[in-house]
Design a protein around this motif. Structure first.
Motif, PDB file in Angstrom:
ATOM      1  N   LEU A  82       0.823  -1.212   0.000  1.00 66.07           N
ATOM      2  CA  LEU A  82       0.000   0.000   0.000  1.00 66.07           C
ATOM      3  C   LEU A  82       0.857   1.262   0.000  1.00 66.07           C
ATOM      4  O   LEU A  82       0.506   2.259  -0.636  1.00 66.07           O
ATOM      5  N   ARG A  83       1.982   1.211   0.673  1.00 61.91           N
ATOM      6  CA  ARG A  83       2.865   2.381   0.691  1.00 61.91           C
ATOM      7  C   ARG A  83       3.429   2.668  -0.698  1.00 61.91           C
ATOM      8  O   ARG A  83       3.590   3.824  -1.085  1.00 61.91           O
ATOM      9  N   VAL A  84       3.740   1.616  -1.440  1.00 60.30           N
ATOM     10  CA  VAL A  84       4.242   1.806  -2.809  1.00 60.30           C
ATOM     11  C   VAL A  84       3.157   2.459  -3.656  1.00 60.30           C
ATOM     12  O   VAL A  84       3.408   3.439  -4.368  1.00 60.30           O
ATOM     13  N   LEU A 136      14.408   6.625  -5.354  1.00 60.56           N
ATOM     14  CA  LEU A 136      13.452   7.623  -4.898  1.00 60.56           C
ATOM     15  C   LEU A 136      12.226   6.955  -4.275  1.00 60.56           C
ATOM     16  O   LEU A 136      11.725   7.390  -3.238  1.00 60.56           O
ATOM     17  N   LEU A 137      11.773   5.875  -4.887  1.00 59.94           N
ATOM     18  CA  LEU A 137      10.634   5.145  -4.345  1.00 59.94           C
ATOM     19  C   LEU A 137      10.978   4.543  -2.985  1.00 59.94           C
ATOM     20  O   LEU A 137      10.174   4.583  -2.058  1.00 59.94           O
ATOM     21  N   GLN A 138      12.189   4.032  -2.845  1.00 61.42           N
ATOM     22  CA  GLN A 138      12.618   3.488  -1.560  1.00 61.42           C
ATOM     23  C   GLN A 138      12.587   4.579  -0.491  1.00 61.42           C
ATOM     24  O   GLN A 138      12.126   4.346   0.629  1.00 61.42           O
ATOM     25  N   ASP A 139      13.040   5.776  -0.834  1.00 57.82           N
ATOM     26  CA  ASP A 139      12.991   6.901   0.109  1.00 57.82           C
ATOM     27  C   ASP A 139      11.550   7.308   0.409  1.00 57.82           C
ATOM     28  O   ASP A 139      11.204   7.619   1.543  1.00 57.82           O
ATOM     29  N   SER A 140      10.696   7.313  -0.621  1.00 52.77           N
ATOM     30  CA  SER A 140       9.289   7.707  -0.449  1.00 52.77           C
ATOM     31  C   SER A 140       8.545   6.735   0.458  1.00 52.77           C
ATOM     32  O   SER A 140       7.719   7.145   1.268  1.00 52.77           O
ATOM     33  N   GLY A 181       9.957   4.621   2.685  1.00 50.06           N
ATOM     34  CA  GLY A 181      10.552   4.723   4.007  1.00 50.06           C
ATOM     35  C   GLY A 181      10.670   3.393   4.731  1.00 50.06           C
ATOM     36  O   GLY A 181       9.682   2.686   4.908  1.00 50.06           O
ATOM     37  N   GLY A 182      11.875   3.049   5.129  1.00 48.85           N
ATOM     38  CA  GLY A 182      12.110   1.871   5.949  1.00 48.85           C
ATOM     39  C   GLY A 182      12.108   0.538   5.226  1.00 48.85           C
ATOM     40  O   GLY A 182      12.277  -0.502   5.840  1.00 48.85           O
ATOM     41  N   VAL A 183      11.920   0.544   3.931  1.00 54.73           N
ATOM     42  CA  VAL A 183      11.859  -0.704   3.177  1.00 54.73           C
ATOM     43  C   VAL A 183      13.257  -1.070   2.680  1.00 54.73           C
ATOM     44  O   VAL A 183      14.009  -0.206   2.227  1.00 54.73           O
ATOM     45  N   THR A 184      13.596  -2.337   2.793  1.00 51.21           N
ATOM     46  CA  THR A 184      14.885  -2.793   2.279  1.00 51.21           C
ATOM     47  C   THR A 184      14.795  -2.928   0.761  1.00 51.21           C
ATOM     48  O   THR A 184      13.701  -3.123   0.216  1.00 51.21           O
ATOM     49  N   PRO A 185      15.922  -2.848   0.069  1.00 44.55           N
ATOM     50  CA  PRO A 185      15.895  -3.016  -1.381  1.00 44.55           C
ATOM     51  C   PRO A 185      15.279  -4.347  -1.811  1.00 44.55           C
ATOM     52  O   PRO A 185      14.516  -4.410  -2.775  1.00 44.55           O
ATOM     53  N   ASN A 186      15.575  -5.405  -1.089  1.00 43.60           N
ATOM     54  CA  ASN A 186      15.042  -6.723  -1.432  1.00 43.60           C
ATOM     55  C   ASN A 186      13.516  -6.753  -1.313  1.00 43.60           C
ATOM     56  O   ASN A 186      12.816  -7.262  -2.201  1.00 43.60           O
TER      57      ASN A 186
END
Length: 113
Positions: A22-24, A38-42, A44-49
């Protein structure tokens, strides 16, 4: 609701219950493509994997697509984001009521049914 409709709702909820899904969708709901970083920053707190896994799932579900500019919602994803935005007024009202209820001592609330 028919069994087919019920199955579709369950499938969608299962997809959206995945951590950060849902955050994505929310992060992409402004219509602007975002790079992975940028999406990872948006989000927040999500690992790349984890983000990579969610993006694969959302792409397979045809809610997110990747273009030369980055990730973006498909037309179906944008439709879902618009429908999810209807939750915001409810959430604000609910949070306000929760805060008011928390301010009242339990003894003053009366009996629970």
């Amino acid at each position: 609701m028919s069994a087919r409709d019920n199955t579709a709702v369950i499938q969608l909820y299962t997809l959206l219950e995945a951590r950060y899904a849902l955050r994505v969708i929310w992060a992409l709901s402004d219509g602007h493509p975002q790079t992975f970083r940028l999406l990872q920053d948006s989000v927040g707190g999500v690992t790349p994997n984890t983000l990579n896994t969610r993006l694969k799932e959302l792409r397979a579900a045809r809610l997110v697509d990747h273009t030369g500019d980055g990730y973006r919602l498909t037309s179906q994803g944008a439709d879902l984001a618009r429908r999810l935005s209807e939750v915001q007024p409810f959430a604000s009202k609910w949070a306000h009521q929760q805060a008011r209820a928390a301010a009242v001592p339990l003894s003053a609330r009366g009996p629970m049914n």
